[in-house]
Write a protein that holds these residues in place. Structure first.
Motif, PDB file in Angstrom:
ATOM      1  N   GLU A  17       0.255 -32.962  15.028  1.00 56.25           N
ATOM      2  CA  GLU A  17       0.131 -31.528  15.294  1.00 56.25           C
ATOM      3  C   GLU A  17      -0.622 -31.268  16.600  1.00 56.25           C
ATOM      4  O   GLU A  17      -0.779 -30.120  17.029  1.00 56.25           O
ATOM      5  CB  GLU A  17      -0.589 -30.844  14.129  1.00 56.25           C
ATOM      6  N   ALA A 153      -1.219 -25.576   9.315  1.00 60.50           N
ATOM      7  CA  ALA A 153       0.214 -25.702   9.547  1.00 60.50           C
ATOM      8  C   ALA A 153       0.707 -27.110   9.274  1.00 60.50           C
ATOM      9  O   ALA A 153       1.788 -27.307   8.703  1.00 60.50           O
ATOM     10  CB  ALA A 153       0.548 -25.289  10.975  1.00 60.50           C
ATOM     11  N   ARG A 157       3.421 -27.680   6.444  1.00 61.55           N
ATOM     12  CA  ARG A 157       4.738 -28.195   6.845  1.00 61.55           C
ATOM     13  C   ARG A 157       5.079 -29.472   6.078  1.00 61.55           C
ATOM     14  O   ARG A 157       6.208 -29.646   5.601  1.00 61.55           O
ATOM     15  CB  ARG A 157       4.765 -28.453   8.348  1.00 61.55           C
ATOM     16  N   GLU A 158       4.113 -30.359   5.967  1.00 58.25           N
ATOM     17  CA  GLU A 158       4.372 -31.631   5.313  1.00 58.25           C
ATOM     18  C   GLU A 158       4.717 -31.458   3.834  1.00 58.25           C
ATOM     19  O   GLU A 158       5.572 -32.164   3.302  1.00 58.25           O
ATOM     20  CB  GLU A 158       3.138 -32.545   5.457  1.00 58.25           C
ATOM     21  N   GLY A 160       5.914 -28.643   2.502  1.00 58.00           N
ATOM     22  CA  GLY A 160       6.923 -27.625   2.279  1.00 58.00           C
ATOM     23  C   GLY A 160       6.344 -26.312   1.790  1.00 58.00           C
ATOM     24  O   GLY A 160       7.031 -25.513   1.140  1.00 58.00           O
ATOM     25  N   THR A 162       4.205 -22.538   2.531  1.00 53.63           N
ATOM     26  CA  THR A 162       4.075 -21.501   3.547  1.00 53.63           C
ATOM     27  C   THR A 162       2.591 -21.308   3.857  1.00 53.63           C
ATOM     28  O   THR A 162       1.723 -21.981   3.280  1.00 53.63           O
ATOM     29  CB  THR A 162       4.680 -20.164   3.078  1.00 53.63           C
ATOM     30  N   GLU A 163       2.311 -20.358   4.738  1.00 53.66           N
ATOM     31  CA  GLU A 163       0.924 -20.060   5.095  1.00 53.66           C
ATOM     32  C   GLU A 163       0.107 -19.566   3.901  1.00 53.66           C
ATOM     33  O   GLU A 163      -1.130 -19.622   3.912  1.00 53.66           O
ATOM     34  CB  GLU A 163       0.880 -19.023   6.225  1.00 53.66           C
ATOM     35  N   LEU A 195       4.330 -22.173  12.044  1.00 55.05           N
ATOM     36  CA  LEU A 195       5.380 -22.789  11.237  1.00 55.05           C
ATOM     37  C   LEU A 195       6.756 -22.287  11.665  1.00 55.05           C
ATOM     38  O   LEU A 195       7.722 -23.053  11.707  1.00 55.05           O
ATOM     39  CB  LEU A 195       5.153 -22.487   9.753  1.00 55.05           C
ATOM     40  N   ASP A 196       6.854 -21.002  11.989  1.00 53.89           N
ATOM     41  CA  ASP A 196       8.139 -20.447  12.427  1.00 53.89           C
ATOM     42  C   ASP A 196       8.571 -21.020  13.765  1.00 53.89           C
ATOM     43  O   ASP A 196       9.748 -21.333  13.978  1.00 53.89           O
ATOM     44  CB  ASP A 196       8.054 -18.922  12.535  1.00 53.89           C
ATOM     45  N   ASN A 198       7.338 -23.807  15.117  1.00 50.83           N
ATOM     46  CA  ASN A 198       7.232 -25.266  15.126  1.00 50.83           C
ATOM     47  C   ASN A 198       6.774 -25.779  16.486  1.00 50.83           C
ATOM     48  O   ASN A 198       7.461 -26.544  17.142  1.00 50.83           O
ATOM     49  CB  ASN A 198       8.568 -25.929  14.758  1.00 50.83           C
ATOM     50  N   GLN A 200       4.880 -27.994  17.382  1.00 47.59           N
ATOM     51  CA  GLN A 200       4.512 -29.407  17.511  1.00 47.59           C
ATOM     52  C   GLN A 200       5.016 -29.974  18.827  1.00 47.59           C
ATOM     53  O   GLN A 200       4.324 -30.681  19.532  1.00 47.59           O
ATOM     54  CB  GLN A 200       5.125 -30.204  16.360  1.00 47.59           C
TER      55      GLN A 200
END
Length: 306
Positions: A17, A153, A157-158, A160, A162-163, A195-196, A198, A200
């Motif tokens: 991240e 995040a 993400r890992e 699955g 949400t915030e 997250l939306d 991404n 990274q």
């Protein structure tokens, strides 16, 4: 229902991240697992430490104090935005909280008021202590807030999630006020946007000289693996492992190749060192594997850095 990540995976996703992660002692095995279960995991909990000073904060979160032995969290997020890993497994950070809140976190719904302390939070939440006095006046540097965003995040993400799976201690246990100085609603908005989007990929740093050297070495080894069998077959040193692909670059692992080479070498009264030397001297046309690897590494590095 999500089992806890392995320590190595936990470390990997934080670094992926874009976080600077510092490991302290045997953090992978420093926990309170003998006091109760850990998992399944349902979320991430953010705290403030009510401490001042980077070294002191990390030390107390690792060791604990008085009747509250450490670890007091899994990671400490200092004001510089670095994440210090001090434990992994059950940790003394969440305590008892509201079962209605836990159900809302699992369902990823709006949180109800926390008015009960009847559910073990240490079992179900990753915990991060953030260096701050918690008086509403001690500032939260942008680097530290960004690190909290990235931590939330990465784990969401890992797993699955949400915030909505990232909460503050004040939303879990009646009477708690941490973190004080920013709102968890604003932090969840940041995590949702991350997250939306991404980002990274946006945080990837340009490849260093060491990165390019590693890529070059990997490519060099791959080239040798791909051509070794074909060339050695043509020279009669080994049999073609796949006659159906005699006109293509046959591939088997280098370990298998060298094992076959050593067997045949012994039969031919040659030494495996002689044959390995031949592999190391392979060339593709007039270009050596090393030179080709350097060219490909530069092209790949340019592509990854763009």
């Amino acid at each position: 229902m999500a089992p806890p990540l392995s320590p190595d995976r936990f470390l990997t996703i934080l670094r992926a991240e874009g976080l600077t992660v510092i490991e302290h002692g045997d953090w992978r095995n420093h926990n309170r697992n003998h006091k109760g279960p850990w998992g399944p995991m349902h979320g991430v909990m953010i705290h403030h430490t009510v401490t001042r000073g980077h070294d002191y904060t990390v030390d107390i979160c690792r060791r604990g104090y008085g009747s509250l032995p450490g670890p007091l969290c899994h990671g400490v997020i200092c004001k510089q935005g670095h994440v210090h890993l001090v434990g992994y497994g059950r940790a003394n950070h969440a305590g008892l909280g509201d079962d209605d809140v836990l159900r809302a976190v699992i369902a990823e719904q709006d949180l109800p008021p926390d008015n009960e302390a009847n559910t073990d939070g240490n079992r179900h939440f990753y915990g991060f202590e953030c260096e701050n006095l918690g008086d509403g006046e001690d500032p939260w540097p942008p680097e530290q807030l960004l690190a909290i965003e990235k931590v939330g995040a990465a784990l969401a993400r890992e797993h699955g999630w949400t915030e909505r799976s990232v909460i503050g201690h004040l939303e879990w246990q009646p009477g708690k006020v941490d973190p004080r100085g920013f709102t968890m609603a604003s932090m969840r908005s940041r995590i949702a946007a991350r997250l939306d989007d991404n980002p990274q990929q946006e945080d990837d740093m340009p490849l260093t000289t060491e990165d390019k050297a590693w890529i070059s070495g990997e490519i060099r080894d791959a080239i040798k693996e791909l051509v070794a069998v074909e060339v050695l077959t043509k020279d009669g040193i080994i049999d073609n492992p796949n006659p159906d692909t005699a006109d293509t670059n046959a591939y088997i692992s280098m370990e298998t190749s060298l094992r076959n080479i050593e067997i045949v070498a012994r039969r031919a009264d040659k030494t495996s060192a002689d044959v390995k030397a031949k592999v190391d001297s392979l060339s593709v046309g007039s270009v050596s594997p090393d030179a080709l690897a350097e060219i490909l590494a530069d092209k790949l590095a340019a592509r990854l850095s763009s």
